[in-house]
Design a protein around this motif. Structure first.
Motif, PDB file in Angstrom:
ATOM      1  N   VAL A   8       0.847  -1.192   0.000  1.00 60.40           N
ATOM      2  CA  VAL A   8       0.000   0.000   0.000  1.00 60.40           C
ATOM      3  C   VAL A   8       0.880   1.240   0.000  1.00 60.40           C
ATOM      4  N   GLY A   9       0.604   2.144  -0.905  1.00 65.28           N
ATOM      5  CA  GLY A   9       1.330   3.411  -0.909  1.00 65.28           C
ATOM      6  C   GLY A   9       2.689   3.354  -1.564  1.00 65.28           C
ATOM      7  N   GLU A  10       3.116   2.160  -2.010  1.00 72.35           N
ATOM      8  CA  GLU A  10       4.421   2.100  -2.678  1.00 72.35           C
ATOM      9  C   GLU A  10       4.272   2.416  -4.152  1.00 72.35           C
TER      10      GLU A  10
ATOM     11  N   ARG B  49      -5.980  -5.597   9.143  1.00 75.51           N
ATOM     12  CA  ARG B  49      -4.827  -5.379   8.277  1.00 75.51           C
ATOM     13  C   ARG B  49      -5.075  -4.248   7.302  1.00 75.51           C
ATOM     14  N   ALA B  52      -4.196  -1.328   9.109  1.00 76.83           N
ATOM     15  CA  ALA B  52      -2.743  -1.216   9.260  1.00 76.83           C
ATOM     16  C   ALA B  52      -2.076  -0.787   7.968  1.00 76.83           C
ATOM     17  N   GLY B  53      -2.749  -1.001   6.846  1.00 78.03           N
ATOM     18  CA  GLY B  53      -2.120  -0.705   5.562  1.00 78.03           C
ATOM     19  C   GLY B  53      -1.374  -1.904   5.015  1.00 78.03           C
ATOM     20  N   LEU B  54      -1.596  -3.057   5.604  1.00 79.09           N
ATOM     21  CA  LEU B  54      -0.950  -4.266   5.112  1.00 79.09           C
ATOM     22  C   LEU B  54      -1.797  -4.933   4.048  1.00 79.09           C
ATOM     23  N   GLU B  55      -3.054  -4.532   3.937  1.00 86.68           N
ATOM     24  CA  GLU B  55      -3.924  -4.968   2.846  1.00 86.68           C
ATOM     25  C   GLU B  55      -4.465  -3.719   2.185  1.00 86.68           C
ATOM     26  N   ARG B  73       1.056   4.737   3.356  1.00 82.16           N
ATOM     27  CA  ARG B  73       1.901   3.609   3.750  1.00 82.16           C
ATOM     28  C   ARG B  73       1.756   3.309   5.240  1.00 82.16           C
ATOM     29  N   PRO B  74       1.938   2.032   5.624  1.00 77.51           N
ATOM     30  CA  PRO B  74       1.791   1.686   7.042  1.00 77.51           C
ATOM     31  C   PRO B  74       2.635   2.586   7.948  1.00 77.51           C
TER      32      PRO B  74
ATOM     33  N   GLU C 193       6.363  -7.408   8.130  1.00 82.93           N
ATOM     34  CA  GLU C 193       5.214  -6.506   8.252  1.00 82.93           C
ATOM     35  C   GLU C 193       5.362  -5.652   9.494  1.00 82.93           C
ATOM     36  N   ARG C 196       7.527  -2.831   8.797  1.00 87.13           N
ATOM     37  CA  ARG C 196       6.886  -1.790   7.999  1.00 87.13           C
ATOM     38  C   ARG C 196       5.978  -0.934   8.857  1.00 87.13           C
ATOM     39  N   VAL C 197       5.240  -1.575   9.754  1.00 85.72           N
ATOM     40  CA  VAL C 197       4.367  -0.797  10.640  1.00 85.72           C
ATOM     41  C   VAL C 197       5.198   0.059  11.584  1.00 85.72           C
TER      42      VAL C 197
END
Lengths: 283, 364, 299
Positions: A8-10, B49, B52-55, B73-74, C193, C196-197
């Motif tokens: 996301v966002g990349e 998620r 969280a921005g992971l999905e 972005r996360p 992950e 990243r968070v």
């Protein structure tokens, strides 16, 4: 897995650019082999001139190398010898290495680390340096010029690697399954057959593939210990290098044929080999 | 500190027909601990998620405060997350794990150390600061995962089943500590679990999901006493509510016995199913709904009796109900008993929606 | 993995050892017997050209070994050849793995193309490069160099060691790439992950998480690569025949024994020294292996 789709966002285009770069690098990397393949379809005069890609392809070189007998050896004899030697040594390696790996992983002996170290340390000895005693032994035991001596040597060459890799694959077999088989009365052989081999099957295949690759490609011992009868494919290929006349196209054709079996096997079993190489020692 | 809003948030996985999360609308208040609960496959983890921005979102938006973070972005969302398997950085010590996020923000070393120590004190992690994750027990790792999150002082905490890998006793202990911690810190928290007991004890509000669709979002009490539909009714509460399909010939009937509703404002003919909790019923000799005791669960402070209702109809399925009785209970398996209602009864229509809650009686 | 799982009551320690014995005995015989024979010959002055009766001369072959400049040169070449090919292959293999570790169209095909050099025979690889790539007559590299305005260069004659190392690196980089790919893909996704968070950039994740994780895989790659690259022979034979600065120890020993020198006694002494050196290297490398094994147990 770190190879994910774009997060996301990349920025999406970065991934695409890198994909393109991968294509470029891959093509470049493969180029020498591509060139060899191209040369194998050329006339000798074309191959031995300035590099070019415009030519009319011909299968004549392939006919040349499979038809004539190079040195003392024809195409089908060389391939026959290689297949026999490689298969025999790989089978023996598995027969020896599977029980050994069992004894180092499933019901490990106390000194398993030392034994494993010993096996690996033998790989550090340059076998080439021992060529003299091996040659003398082979002569005394009447094994020169036979396929048997190569089978023995290739087995010795691949055994340590096979033991190491199989040990790691066996470690992934859940202990409870083996214990259940033991309770059901299965001996070592039975446990192997009903539990271990089915689960570690892919790993065993990967190990066997690596043994085949190294045995098929082996040149030094094949050429030192077999002056005449039992020559293998690597020797057949180098026989195409001649001091008189041009040989690049013929050599290329021979090289393509010689490499084909192992390359195809490697391509097909790629994923297993990847697992085998790395996971063979690190889980 | 911020509110969190899901606006029609949707997520599709390629190759599946229905969305993993389907047009989710959720308003989470600043400082609230909201629990997302549901069976596996309900989309609760996916919804977390997405926050969280992971999905990525395939539809709708997600807001943190007034910011639309759907495409952010996360690392720019100002959130901290506790993962189910803790996801600790294996090559780093506990202190380094907890200080990692601050290090990324270029916080100077001594400030980092201070904040890490603070968090370590709260979580009793001081003796372990120099250890690596592989030398920690499950419970200790869980606390490190928590510590990593609270050090950051983010706008929102996200927790993905943080307790499910702990053993039962530790889970109950940690649950209370976690709830206290959240109260104290006052940070908005979105918490995912599949355990409805956990949900009920921890959440200010609980959002029940099934198949990607929000079933109901309310306080635990409301969920318990006024479930929106059959699913929520059967999901919340332990042991589960007895939810039974009824035959209806103008009046609802259970194994031939009429379920007479007090005036609850619902047409008896529309009732397709009824539900009552184990504590809303009792066993009495003369009661009209007859059955056979299957098992008796004696927990000491209360007794749960499983009764198989005699339907008398060879083609219909078995009907089992659970009734809570005060100890001591003398009944034995295979005894014949009668069930009578003492508390609330919920009625459900053909779609499973709850239509009324009222008192009722079984009448022969 | 438990050190020793509970034994059924009827089993003895020997029952555990039995399956190991065939492989162990086979290996011991085939490595130790030649070693002992070499040891014996090294204490004689046996040579075939001219034929000399084999007489015991004690350690005479060993004194002055280190004064033998060619021996020292060969040892030095071994070090240079092995170290540079292992390290370069590891470097390029890692870079390739990083490049290939993503989803893109044709990923499988590209990977297949790249591993092919590893599968072909060393003699074939040596011949392709010396005749078709490096050759000053019709080599492709030469053609490119000439297009750029420089004169024809016979790479193999001018830079024998570098030419050989080039082919070695070309063949072994795919091997390293596969190991590093396995390493990259074995990173637990939730840890990445979490990073990243927690605010790490892609470069930050690579530097702080991925590289430490890959260390064990690099050690494995270096261990396995060294085992095979220490024994290079085929490439030297077909490309330079041992020409200036490209003879490593195995080739050196071979040349002095049945490869032309027929100095059996002396060559055996050389080979014993080589064996001893390999044991030293092996001990060092095995310390790396034991770290790997320990990491495996703690995992």
């Amino acid at each position: 897995m770190s190879s994910e789709v774009v997060g996301v966002g990349e920025r999406r285009w970065v991934n695409g650019l890198l994909g393109l770069a991968a294509w470029f690098v891959g093509a470049l990397y493969f180029f020498p082999i591509f060139w060899m393949i191209a040369n194998s379809f050329k006339e000798e005069a074309v191959a031995n001139a300035d590099p070019t890609l415009s030519f009319s392809p011909t299968l004549d070189r392939y006919r040349d190398v499979t038809g004539e007998t190079v040195g003392l050896l024809g195409f089908s004899e060389a391939f026959g010898n290689s297949i026999r030697v490689v298969l025999a040594s790989t089978v023996i390696v598995l027969v020896l290495a599977i029980p050994a790996a069992y004894a180092l992983s499933i019901y490990p002996i106390k000194k398993w680390r030392d034994v494993l170290f010993f096996f690996i340390s033998t790989k550090f000895l340059p076998l080439v340096a021992s060529i003299l005693p091996i040659w003398i032994l082979a002569r005394e035991l009447d094994l020169l010029n036979t396929q048997r001596v190569l089978v023995i040597l290739y087995t010795a060459m691949n055994l340590p690697l096979a033991v190491w890799m199989l040990r790691s694959f066996f470690q992934e077999v859940p202990k409870e399954l083996v214990e259940a088989a033991e309770i059901d009365g299965a001996s070592l052989f039975g446990q192997l057959r009903s539990v271990i081999l089915p689960i570690a099957g892919p790993g065993i295949a990967a190990t066997a593939l690596l043994c085949v690759i190294f045995a098929w490609n082996e040149y030094f011992f094949a050429v030192q210990l077999n002056a005449a009868d039992a020559q293998t494919v690597p020797i057949w290929v180098t026989g195409n290098v001649s001091t008189r006349g041009n040989f690049i196209a013929k050599l290329s054709a021979a090289s393509v044929l010689a490499s084909l079996p192992v390359v195809i096997a490697g391509w097909v079993a790629q994923k297993r080999m990847i697992r085998g190489l790395a996971m063979g020692a690190i889980k | 500190m911020a509110s969190v809003t899901y606006e029609q948030a949707t997520r599709f996985y390629s190759g599946t027909e229905r969305p993993a999360v389907d047009s989710l609308d959720l308003d989470i208040v600043d400082g609230e601990l909201l629990v997302l609960v549901g069976p596996s496959g309900s989309g609760k983890s996916t919804a977390l998620r997405m926050l969280a921005g992971l999905e990525p979102l395939d539809g709708g938006d997600i807001m943190i405060g007034d910011r639309n973070v759907s495409a952010v972005r996360p690392r720019d969302r100002d959130i901290a997350m506790v993962f189910q398997n803790y996801a600790l950085y294996p090559q780093m010590t506990v202190a380094e794990n907890m200080g990692f996020a601050l290090k990324q923000q270029k916080v100077p070393k001594d400030q980092r150390r201070e904040k890490v120590l603070e968090a370590a004190k709260i979580l009793d992690l001081e003796p372990y600061l120099d250890r690596k994750p592989k030398n920690l027990s499950g419970g200790q790792r869980q606390r490190v995962a928590m510590g990593r999150a609270i050090v950051r002082d983010p706008a929102v905490f996200l927790m993905d089943e943080p307790l499910s890998n702990l053993d039962a006793k530790l889970r109950v202990q940690t649950r209370t500590q976690l709830a206290e911690l959240q109260q104290r810190l006052g940070v908005t928290t979105v918490y995912v679990t599949h355990d409805q007991v956990e949900a009920m004890t921890m959440g200010h509000r609980v959002a029940v999901l099934k198949d990607g669709i929000l079933q109901q979002c309310d306080t635990p009490g409301t969920l318990y006493h006024s479930p929106a539909n059959r699913f929520v009714a059967g999901f919340i509460g332990s042991p589960a509510m007895n939810v039974l399909d009824v035959d209806n010939d103008g009046a609802p009937r259970l194994a031939g016995v009429e379920v007479r509703l007090a005036d609850g404002g619902v047409e008896p003919a529309t009732v397709e199913a009824v539900g009552f909790r184990p504590e809303a019923a009792t066993l009495a000799d003369g009661a009209p709904l007859r059955g056979r005791i299957r098992t008796v669960e004696d927990l000491g402070s209360e007794v749960f009796v499983h009764v198989q209702i005699a339907t008398g109809d060879a083609t219909s399925e078995q009907v089992d109900v659970v009734v809570k009785m005060p100890p001591p209970f003398a009944g034995q398996p295979d005894d014949t008993v009668g069930v009578q209602l003492t508390g609330e009864l919920h009625t459900f229509d053909a779609e499973g929606t709850r239509t009324a809650t009222t008192s009722a009686q079984f009448v022969a | 993995m438990s050190e020793t799982a509970a034994l059924p009551s009827h089993a003895t320690p020997w029952r555990r050892r039995l399956p190991l014995l065939p492989a162990l005995i086979f290996t011991i015989v085939l490595t130790q017997v030649p070693f002992l024979m070499s040891l014996f010959y090294s204490l004689t002055n046996w040579r075939i050209n001219p034929p000399t009766p084999r007489e015991f001369i004690g350690v005479e072959n060993y004194t002055g070994l280190l004064d033998n400049q060619q021996f020292v040169d060969a040892a030095w070449v071994s070090v240079k050849m092995t170290a540079s090919s292992v390290l370069l292959a590891l470097l390029f293999g890692t870079l390739l793995a990083l490049l290939l570790d993503r989803k893109f169209l044709g990923q499988g095909l590209i990977r297949t193309l790249i591993i092919t050099p590893f599968l072909i025979m060393p003699v074939v690889a040596g011949l392709i490069w010396s005749n078709q790539m490096f050759s000053s007559s019709f080599g492709v590299l030469n053609w490119l160099v000439e297009q750029a305005g420089f004169g024809p260069t016979e790479f193999v004659s001018r830079y024998p060691l570098a030419s050989i190392v080039t082919v070695l690196v070309w063949q072994w980089t795919p091997f390293m790439m596969l190991i590093m790919l396995a390493g990259l893909q074995s990173q637990p996704s939730d840890v990445l992950e979490a990073a990243r968070v927690d605010g790490a950039t892609s470069w930050g994740i690579f530097r702080q998480l991925t590289l430490p994780h890959l260390r064990r895989y690099m050690e494995l790659g270096m261990l396995l690569g060294t085992i095979y690259l220490i024994q290079v022979f085929d490439h030297i034979l077909v490309m330079t025949g041992g020409g200036p600065g490209s003879t490593n120890l195995p080739f050196f020993v071979y040349r002095r024994s049945i490869g032309g020198g027929w100095l059996f006694g002396l060559a055996s002494a050389f080979s014993i020294v080589v064996v001893v050196a390999s044991i030293v290297i092996a001990t060092f490398a095995l310390r790396v292996l034991s770290n790997l094994l320990e990491g495996e147990e703690a995992a």
